[in-house]
Write an enzyme that holds these catalytic residues in place. Structure first.
Site, PDB file in Angstrom:
ATOM      1  N   ASP A  35     -11.948 -13.141  35.967  1.00 10.79           N
ATOM      2  CA  ASP A  35     -11.774 -14.121  34.896  1.00 10.79           C
ATOM      3  C   ASP A  35     -11.099 -13.413  33.724  1.00 10.79           C
ATOM      4  OD1 ASP A  35     -13.325 -15.729  36.493  1.00 10.79           O
ATOM      5  OD2 ASP A  35     -14.824 -16.188  34.964  1.00 10.79           O
ATOM      6  N   HIS A  84     -12.765  -8.679  41.912  1.00 10.76           N
ATOM      7  CA  HIS A  84     -12.650  -9.039  43.330  1.00 10.76           C
ATOM      8  C   HIS A  84     -11.252  -8.694  43.845  1.00 10.76           C
ATOM      9  CE1 HIS A  84     -16.402 -11.630  43.459  1.00 10.76           C
ATOM     10  NE2 HIS A  84     -16.270 -11.346  42.170  1.00 10.76           N
ATOM     11  N   SER A 136     -12.839  -5.279  29.709  1.00 12.50           N
ATOM     12  CA  SER A 136     -11.671  -4.419  29.841  1.00 12.50           C
ATOM     13  C   SER A 136     -10.526  -5.145  30.505  1.00 12.50           C
ATOM     14  CB  SER A 136     -12.016  -3.141  30.596  1.00 12.50           C
ATOM     15  OG  SER A 136     -11.023  -2.170  30.378  1.00 12.50           O
TER      16      SER A 136
END
Length: 292
Positions: A96, A153, A256
């Site tokens: 995200d 992911h 980050s």
């Protein structure tokens, strides 16, 4: 494509302050604080971040704030199984966040921000052989803010071949800082994960930042190594974990940036995703070009 706001005076002052402060000492302090299990400490941190950034706990596998033993456990919380559907036949967003930059690599130059580029070999810890694989290739940079889901992911199915820890600075990776600190992503501490895919090589790079207490991968745990030169782990045989598109590969223990690298001709970027676009893990960033 949205135009980023010019850095404010406060942005400039805070960035200059980070040039002289003990970045790693501050990160070590945050590492301890984020893992504190003292009830009032962890509750205070969780509530402040939840309110300030509008964290949607309705997506969390466990929406009960009191159930998390530490702030870090809350920050790296798992989502419900159906919270992030995976696009079919696509290069997926690894996290995200907000797309800082996306496009083609110009030889060995990647765009960091308007007027700023950085070097592919430097990004990959000085590995010229690895950099050659991605010359004139494709890249996408996704910035994770404190409100975002902080697990990373794999964008496309692949087999793990190596991991490199590159020691470095811990500047903020905010939109303002990318405009103020040259070669930011090639200067900050990072973990480079290399995979083999049916499209060719793929790299997923977790870039550290100030107050990022640490970075983890699912096959190694918290990634630590001696400072100075990059440390490389090579995986062969049974050590080579195989991941399907969308599988979790790691997490940030604060916010980050993730950078994805693909070889030339491996995919076609989606016209719906440009610099400045907000994305969710599992959303299509590109269409893979099989049999290229």
């Amino acid at each position: 494509m949205s135009t980023p706001a010019a850095p404010s005076l406060l942005d400039r002052l805070s960035t200059n302050l980070l040039r002289i402060l003990p970045q790693h000492l501050l990160a070590a302090g945050m590492h301890r604080l984020a893992r504190a299990e003292t009830p009032w400490v962890k509750r205070l941190l969780i509530e402040k971040i939840s309110r300030r950034y509008g964290v949607d706990m309705g997506e969390a596998a466990n929406p009960d704030l009191d159930a998390y033993p530490s702030f870090n456990a809350f920050f790296t919380r798992e989502l419900k199984e159906d919270a992030r559907p995976l696009a079919d036949n696509a290069i997926l967003s690894p996290a995200d966040g907000k797309v800082s930059q996306i496009g083609a690599i110009d030889g060995e130059n990647l765009l960091q921000a308007k007027g700023h580029s950085f070097d592919l070999t430097a990004l990959l810890g000085g590995d010229k052989q690895a950099a050659h694989l991605f010359e004139n290739g494709l890249f996408a940079t996704v910035y994770l803010s404190p409100k975002d889901y902080h697990r990373v992911h794999i964008p496309y199915g692949g087999t793990l071949t190596s991991m490199v820890f590159v020691p470095g600075d811990l500047f903020s990776v905010s939109e303002a800082t990318t405009q103020l600190v040259p070669n930011l992503f090639a200067r900050n501490e990072r973990v480079i994960c290399h995979f083999d895919t049916e499209l060719g090589p793929m790299a997923v790079i977790l870039v550290g930042a100030i107050f990022v207490g640490s970075m983890e991968t699912v096959w190694h745990g918290e990634v630590r190594a001696a400072r100075g030169q990059p440390t490389k782990w090579t995986y062969q045989g049974e050590q080579q974990a195989v991941f399907a598109a969308g599988d979790e590969i790691g997490r940030f223990n604060m916010g980050s940036t993730v950078i994805v690298l693909l070889p030339a001709g491996a995919a076609s970027w989606s016209t719906d995703v440009t610099a400045g676009s907000s994305v969710r893990m599992g959303q299509a960033l590109a269409t893979p070009l099989i049999g290229r």
